[in-house]
Design a protein around this motif. Structure first.
Motif, PDB file in Angstrom:
ATOM      1  N   ASP A  92       0.824  -1.214   0.000  1.00  0.00           N
ATOM      2  CA  ASP A  92       0.000   0.000   0.000  1.00  0.00           C
ATOM      3  C   ASP A  92       0.857   1.263   0.000  1.00  0.00           C
ATOM      4  O   ASP A  92       0.537   2.240  -0.678  1.00  0.00           O
ATOM      5  N   GLU A  93       1.941   1.260   0.766  1.00  0.00           N
ATOM      6  CA  GLU A  93       2.835   2.424   0.786  1.00  0.00           C
ATOM      7  C   GLU A  93       3.488   2.637  -0.577  1.00  0.00           C
ATOM      8  O   GLU A  93       3.590   3.768  -1.054  1.00  0.00           O
ATOM      9  N   VAL A  94       3.918   1.557  -1.212  1.00  0.00           N
ATOM     10  CA  VAL A  94       4.515   1.665  -2.550  1.00  0.00           C
ATOM     11  C   VAL A  94       3.465   2.160  -3.540  1.00  0.00           C
ATOM     12  O   VAL A  94       3.745   2.996  -4.399  1.00  0.00           O
ATOM     13  N   SER A  95       2.248   1.668  -3.392  1.00  0.00           N
ATOM     14  CA  SER A  95       1.146   2.090  -4.252  1.00  0.00           C
ATOM     15  C   SER A  95       0.934   3.602  -4.163  1.00  0.00           C
ATOM     16  O   SER A  95       0.830   4.293  -5.182  1.00  0.00           O
ATOM     17  N   ARG A  96       0.895   4.110  -2.948  1.00  0.00           N
ATOM     18  CA  ARG A  96       0.724   5.563  -2.750  1.00  0.00           C
ATOM     19  C   ARG A  96       1.909   6.349  -3.288  1.00  0.00           C
ATOM     20  O   ARG A  96       1.745   7.400  -3.894  1.00  0.00           O
ATOM     21  N   ALA A  97       3.129   5.828  -3.075  1.00  0.00           N
ATOM     22  CA  ALA A  97       4.333   6.553  -3.505  1.00  0.00           C
ATOM     23  C   ALA A  97       4.487   6.582  -5.023  1.00  0.00           C
ATOM     24  O   ALA A  97       5.066   7.534  -5.571  1.00  0.00           O
TER      25      ALA A  97
END
Length: 170
Positions: A132-137
């Motif tokens: 999820d963090e990679v998705s947002r970034a």
């Protein structure tokens, strides 16, 4: 290894001598007794037999670490013993491999991937960001991140000489 593949016998002897302590440490951390010495010899023999399969454009330590790991797995299967083998082992860092060499090898491997794929893998696997963090970034969906990481890791396995069959065995 590159010099050894080019026929430099002295470089090959030096390589084998330099690998021996690292391999011994690698196996002793995972097994007890004198079994480590036997596995060192089996791994060096395997290196000798398979040296033609090493890609000189790829980093050497991930390749030899994969060979050692497969020898350990084969040994455990044959003897019926149980040992703990991490799926995401740090390739040799705790066994005396210099972190700067490992970082260089990872950088060389990632540079062979498309930039976007290398970035996603770096964020997720090296910087320990969640999907999820990679998705947002990156602005990519979580599903896309998972697919990019999966396909990129398959490419990296191919670059270091891990076959589909060997990857499935792990």
């Amino acid at each position: 290894m590159r010099a050894a593949q080019a026929g430099d016998a002295q470089a090959y002897r030096s390589l084998l001598s330099a690998l021996r302590p690292w391999l011994l440490s690698y196996f002793r951390r995972r097994l007890h007794g004198s079994e480590g010495e036997d596995l060192v010899q089996m791994t060096l023999l395997s290196l000798h037999e398979k040296r033609h399969t090493y890609n000189p454009d790829a980093p050497f330590m991930p390749w030899i670490a994969a060979v050692a790991r497969h020898k350990l797995i084969d040994y455990v299967r044959k003897t019926g013993r149980h040992v703990h083998v991490e799926l995401n082992e740090e390739l040799g860092l705790a066994d005396g491999m210099q972190p700067d060499l490992a970082a260089r090898d990872v950088a060389v491997l990632l540079a062979q991937l498309p930039k976007d794929q290398a970035r996603v893998i770096s964020l997720h696997k090296l910087q320990d960001m969640s999907v999820d963090e990679v998705s947002r970034a990156t602005g990519k969906s979580p599903s896309a991140v998972k697919v990019i990481v999966h396909r990129g890791l398959k490419k990296l396995q191919a670059l270091v000489g891990v076959s589909k069959r060997e990857a499935a065995d792990e």
